[in-house]
Enzyme design. Structure first.
Site, mmCIF file in Angstrom:
data_model
loop_
_atom_site.group_PDB
_atom_site.id
_atom_site.type_symbol
_atom_site.label_atom_id
_atom_site.label_comp_id
_atom_site.label_asym_id
_atom_site.label_seq_id
_atom_site.Cartn_x
_atom_site.Cartn_y
_atom_site.Cartn_z
ATOM 1 N N GLY A 11 41.220 2.190 45.777
ATOM 2 C CA GLY A 11 42.253 3.085 45.271
ATOM 3 C C GLY A 11 42.772 2.567 43.939
ATOM 4 O O GLY A 11 43.955 2.689 43.616
ATOM 5 N N MET A 16 49.592 2.413 42.488
ATOM 6 C CA MET A 16 49.615 1.105 43.127
ATOM 7 C C MET A 16 48.376 0.311 42.764
ATOM 8 O O MET A 16 48.441 -0.905 42.552
ATOM 9 C CB MET A 16 49.731 1.264 44.642
ATOM 10 N N THR A 92 48.048 2.487 52.808
ATOM 11 C CA THR A 92 47.820 3.930 52.874
ATOM 12 C C THR A 92 48.641 4.531 54.009
ATOM 13 O O THR A 92 48.640 4.013 55.127
ATOM 14 C CB THR A 92 46.317 4.230 53.091
ATOM 15 N N THR A 93 49.338 5.620 53.722
ATOM 16 C CA THR A 93 50.184 6.262 54.726
ATOM 17 C C THR A 93 49.621 7.635 55.102
ATOM 18 O O THR A 93 48.621 8.084 54.555
ATOM 19 C CB THR A 93 51.628 6.408 54.209
ATOM 20 N N ASN A 117 55.102 -0.252 53.881
ATOM 21 C CA ASN A 117 55.891 -0.788 52.779
ATOM 22 C C ASN A 117 55.645 -2.287 52.686
ATOM 23 O O ASN A 117 55.716 -2.990 53.700
ATOM 24 C CB ASN A 117 57.375 -0.492 53.020
ATOM 25 N N HIS A 147 61.874 9.910 47.763
ATOM 26 C CA HIS A 147 60.729 9.481 46.961
ATOM 27 C C HIS A 147 60.475 10.490 45.844
ATOM 28 O O HIS A 147 61.082 11.561 45.815
ATOM 29 C CB HIS A 147 59.468 9.347 47.826
ATOM 30 N N LYS A 151 54.993 12.743 46.260
ATOM 31 C CA LYS A 151 54.644 12.146 47.556
ATOM 32 C C LYS A 151 54.456 13.240 48.592
ATOM 33 O O LYS A 151 55.313 14.107 48.758
ATOM 34 C CB LYS A 151 55.726 11.162 48.006
#
Length: 235
Positions: A11, A16, A92-93, A117, A147, A151
């Site tokens: 990524g 990030m 990753t969420t 986090n 956020h 997001k």
């Protein structure tokens, strides 16, 4: 001097990912040996080989993969780490139940850390939330997170993790989400009783705190036994 930990950044073209690449270059205890993005322009950037997402099998040997991508790109990198016996750190969420089950299976073979986090402050906040919930039975618990407007998942992964900490303490959290401007990340956990309330707040000023935490975790995770770790385990 100990050899630097070899990192694969998955990524790498995201916000990030770019922070991880920049901050890793400033450290002596780790070295990026490959970067994976959805698409590739230049094959080498600042001495780091670049790979497209469909070229994962061709990446060089690495000790730890650091993944900040999307849920749809998660499965291949987890499978590669399990196949090669490399450690895995992921922020990753928005993962599905099936993907969370895959994490548990992979943890039987490799050391891994999947967290919403990577702020050291949030790791401490989580512990405080659990303690407060345990000490204040019957109080209302609300989690409000904010956020940036790009997001996708809501509530945020961090909010859900804080909620899980509250549940460990016996609370039943409720959630509210805000998406606005370029907010990096803010989380408020409120406990309200009769005539009084407690607010526990964490505000992220920039994304570097998450990248630093992820690199810290990657270096500390390398060489550990297989298992699922928490950030607080690696402080």
């Amino acid at each position: 001097m100990t050899e630097p930990v070899k990192l694969l950044i998955h990524g790498a073209s995201g916000r990030m990912g770019q922070a991880l690449m920049r901050l890793a270059a400033e450290r002596e205890d780790c070295a990026v040996v490959g970067a994976v993005s959805r698409k590739v322009g230049q094959r080498v950037v600042d001495g780091v080989p670049q790979f497209a997402a469909n070229e994962l099998s061709g990446v060089p040997a690495f000790d730890v993969a650091v993944d900040f991508s999307l849920a749809e790109a998660f499965d291949p990198i987890l499978a590669l780490c399990a196949e090669r016996g490399a450690a895995f750190v992921s922020g990753t969420t928005g993962l599905s139940e099936a993907q969370r089950a895959a994490i548990a299976i992979a943890a039987e073979r490799i050391p891994l850390l999947s967290a919403a986090n990577f702020s050291l402050g949030v790791a401490v906040l989580s512990e405080l939330v659990e303690r407060a919930a345990s000490a204040l039975p019957g109080w209302d618990c609300d989690i409000v997170e904010a956020h940036h407007n790009g997001k996708k998942d809501a509530p945020s992964g961090t909010a859900l993790a804080l909620g899980a900490a509250a549940e460990q303490g016996g609370a039943q959290p409720r959630y509210a989400s805000l998406r606005a401007g370029d907010i990096v990340g803010e989380h408020l956990v409120q406990f309200a009783g009769q005539g009084e309330r407690i607010e526990l707040v964490h505000r992220a000023i920039n994304r570097d705190i998450f990248a630093r935490g992820a690199l810290h975790a990657a270096v500390r995770l390398h060489g550990r036994p297989a298992g699922a770790y928490r950030l607080r385990d690696l402080l």
